[in-house]
Design a protein around this motif. Structure first.
Motif, PDB file in Angstrom:
ATOM      1  N   UNK A 145       0.844  -1.204   0.000  1.00 14.85           N
ATOM      2  CA  UNK A 145       0.000   0.000   0.000  1.00 14.85           C
ATOM      3  C   UNK A 145       0.877   1.252   0.000  1.00 14.85           C
ATOM      4  N   UNK A 146       1.949   1.253   0.793  1.00 14.43           N
ATOM      5  CA  UNK A 146       2.872   2.397   0.797  1.00 14.43           C
ATOM      6  C   UNK A 146       3.512   2.575  -0.576  1.00 14.43           C
ATOM      7  N   UNK A 147       3.873   1.483  -1.203  1.00 16.28           N
ATOM      8  CA  UNK A 147       4.456   1.555  -2.539  1.00 16.28           C
ATOM      9  C   UNK A 147       3.458   2.150  -3.523  1.00 16.28           C
ATOM     10  N   UNK A 148       2.215   1.697  -3.443  1.00 16.93           N
ATOM     11  CA  UNK A 148       1.205   2.224  -4.373  1.00 16.93           C
ATOM     12  C   UNK A 148       0.929   3.701  -4.117  1.00 16.93           C
ATOM     13  N   UNK A 149       0.962   4.136  -2.866  1.00 11.66           N
ATOM     14  CA  UNK A 149       0.783   5.559  -2.580  1.00 11.66           C
ATOM     15  C   UNK A 149       1.924   6.396  -3.144  1.00 11.66           C
ATOM     16  N   UNK A 150       3.136   5.905  -3.021  1.00 12.48           N
ATOM     17  CA  UNK A 150       4.284   6.631  -3.575  1.00 12.48           C
ATOM     18  C   UNK A 150       4.170   6.738  -5.099  1.00 12.48           C
ATOM     19  N   UNK A 151       3.749   5.673  -5.744  1.00 19.87           N
ATOM     20  CA  UNK A 151       3.578   5.697  -7.195  1.00 19.87           C
ATOM     21  C   UNK A 151       2.446   6.643  -7.573  1.00 19.87           C
ATOM     22  N   UNK A 152       1.345   6.640  -6.815  1.00 18.27           N
ATOM     23  CA  UNK A 152       0.210   7.514  -7.114  1.00 18.27           C
ATOM     24  C   UNK A 152       0.577   8.987  -6.946  1.00 18.27           C
ATOM     25  N   UNK A 153       1.353   9.321  -5.928  1.00 15.78           N
ATOM     26  CA  UNK A 153       1.782  10.713  -5.739  1.00 15.78           C
ATOM     27  C   UNK A 153       2.657  11.148  -6.904  1.00 15.78           C
ATOM     28  N   UNK A 154       3.553  10.268  -7.329  1.00 17.27           N
ATOM     29  CA  UNK A 154       4.391  10.594  -8.478  1.00 17.27           C
ATOM     30  C   UNK A 154       3.540  10.750  -9.731  1.00 17.27           C
ATOM     31  N   UNK A 155       2.490   9.953  -9.857  1.00 15.63           N
ATOM     32  CA  UNK A 155       1.584  10.078 -10.994  1.00 15.63           C
ATOM     33  C   UNK A 155       0.894  11.434 -10.979  1.00 15.63           C
ATOM     34  N   UNK A 199      -0.169   5.996 -16.831  1.00 19.41           N
ATOM     35  CA  UNK A 199       0.491   4.701 -16.660  1.00 19.41           C
ATOM     36  C   UNK A 199       0.843   4.460 -15.197  1.00 19.41           C
ATOM     37  N   UNK A 200       1.328   5.492 -14.536  1.00 19.07           N
ATOM     38  CA  UNK A 200       1.695   5.342 -13.127  1.00 19.07           C
ATOM     39  C   UNK A 200       0.470   5.116 -12.242  1.00 19.07           C
ATOM     40  N   UNK A 201      -0.660   5.746 -12.577  1.00 17.09           N
ATOM     41  CA  UNK A 201      -1.882   5.476 -11.805  1.00 17.09           C
ATOM     42  C   UNK A 201      -2.312   4.024 -11.965  1.00 17.09           C
ATOM     43  N   UNK A 202      -2.196   3.505 -13.177  1.00 15.45           N
ATOM     44  CA  UNK A 202      -2.528   2.087 -13.390  1.00 15.45           C
ATOM     45  C   UNK A 202      -1.578   1.194 -12.597  1.00 15.45           C
ATOM     46  N   UNK A 203      -0.311   1.573 -12.558  1.00 16.85           N
ATOM     47  CA  UNK A 203       0.673   0.797 -11.797  1.00 16.85           C
ATOM     48  C   UNK A 203       0.379   0.848 -10.300  1.00 16.85           C
ATOM     49  N   UNK A 204      -0.095   1.990  -9.818  1.00 15.01           N
ATOM     50  CA  UNK A 204      -0.461   2.101  -8.399  1.00 15.01           C
ATOM     51  C   UNK A 204      -1.607   1.152  -8.070  1.00 15.01           C
ATOM     52  N   UNK A 264       6.401  -9.817 -10.968  1.00 16.28           N
ATOM     53  CA  UNK A 264       6.048  -8.736 -10.046  1.00 16.28           C
ATOM     54  C   UNK A 264       7.296  -7.956  -9.650  1.00 16.28           C
ATOM     55  N   UNK A 265       8.365  -8.654  -9.359  1.00 20.65           N
ATOM     56  CA  UNK A 265       9.600  -7.984  -8.963  1.00 20.65           C
ATOM     57  C   UNK A 265      10.170  -7.149 -10.106  1.00 20.65           C
ATOM     58  N   UNK A 266      10.150  -7.695 -11.312  1.00 19.15           N
ATOM     59  CA  UNK A 266      10.639  -6.948 -12.482  1.00 19.15           C
ATOM     60  C   UNK A 266       9.724  -5.761 -12.752  1.00 19.15           C
ATOM     61  N   UNK A 267       8.417  -5.966 -12.636  1.00 19.91           N
ATOM     62  CA  UNK A 267       7.467  -4.873 -12.856  1.00 19.91           C
ATOM     63  C   UNK A 267       7.653  -3.728 -11.880  1.00 19.91           C
ATOM     64  N   UNK A 268       7.864  -4.045 -10.624  1.00 19.80           N
ATOM     65  CA  UNK A 268       8.090  -2.996  -9.620  1.00 19.80           C
ATOM     66  C   UNK A 268       9.367  -2.228  -9.935  1.00 19.80           C
ATOM     67  N   UNK A 269      10.403  -2.931 -10.353  1.00 16.09           N
ATOM     68  CA  UNK A 269      11.657  -2.265 -10.706  1.00 16.09           C
ATOM     69  C   UNK A 269      11.459  -1.326 -11.895  1.00 16.09           C
ATOM     70  N   UNK A 270      10.741  -1.786 -12.920  1.00 16.06           N
ATOM     71  CA  UNK A 270      10.498  -0.942 -14.092  1.00 16.06           C
ATOM     72  C   UNK A 270       9.632   0.263 -13.760  1.00 16.06           C
ATOM     73  N   UNK A 271       8.587   0.050 -12.971  1.00 20.10           N
ATOM     74  CA  UNK A 271       7.712   1.166 -12.597  1.00 20.10           C
ATOM     75  C   UNK A 271       8.473   2.175 -11.747  1.00 20.10           C
ATOM     76  N   UNK A 272       9.375   1.704 -10.902  1.00 20.34           N
ATOM     77  CA  UNK A 272      10.193   2.618 -10.109  1.00 20.34           C
ATOM     78  C   UNK A 272      11.060   3.480 -11.016  1.00 20.34           C
ATOM     79  N   UNK A 273      11.629   2.875 -12.043  1.00 24.09           N
ATOM     80  CA  UNK A 273      12.423   3.652 -12.996  1.00 24.09           C
ATOM     81  C   UNK A 273      11.568   4.654 -13.756  1.00 24.09           C
ATOM     82  N   UNK A 274      10.370   4.246 -14.184  1.00 30.28           N
ATOM     83  CA  UNK A 274       9.469   5.153 -14.895  1.00 30.28           C
ATOM     84  C   UNK A 274       9.038   6.304 -13.979  1.00 30.28           C
ATOM     85  N   UNK A 275       8.719   5.981 -12.734  1.00 28.98           N
ATOM     86  CA  UNK A 275       8.307   7.018 -11.784  1.00 28.98           C
ATOM     87  C   UNK A 275       9.441   7.998 -11.522  1.00 28.98           C
TER      88      UNK A 275
END
Length: 112
Positions: free
Chosen positions: A24-34, A55-60, A87-98
């Motif tokens: 949930x914390x990870x998704x909030x961080x991604x949503x704020x960046x979105x 894209x980042x909102x969808x990732x959140x 899931x691990x690769x996806x989180x890494x990629x979304x972190x780079x995109x964010x």
């Protein structure tokens, strides 16, 4: 990497809840960046930043779903210890995109 599963031996304690909260914390961080990317895209008129924000909102949302699934995996009778590789690769990629979206939003707003 295959899923490592072990039989549940009793009370899992707080591990499932901590795992869920971390997602949930990870998704909030991604949503704020979105939100920041969307704001910068709207203010500067940059459609690429708008697309990244969406894209980042969808990732959140996906991060919330993964958190729910991981919690269930850790509370069942057969505990799945390792999360799926995708899931691990996806989180890494979304972190780079964010991160790239955050830098781009700062550079776009700093432009005259």
């Amino acid at each position: 990497m295959t899923a490592y599963r072990i039989p549940a031996t009793g009370d899992p304690g707080l591990q499932p809840e901590r795992t869920s909260l971390s997602w949930v914390r990870t998704s909030l961080a991604i949503a704020v960046n979105a939100l920041l990317a969307l704001r910068a895209g709207l203010v500067a008129g940059e459609p690429a930043l708008l697309a990244v924000g969406v894209l980042l909102f969808a990732a959140a949302g996906a991060a919330v779903v993964v958190g729910v699934v991981r919690r269930r995996q850790l509370m069942g009778e057969l505990l799945t210890i390792t999360p799926p590789r995708g899931v691990l690769v996806g989180v890494a990629l979304i972190t780079l995109v964010a991160s790239a979206a955050g830098v781009a939003s700062i550079l776009v707003e700093g432009r005259p």
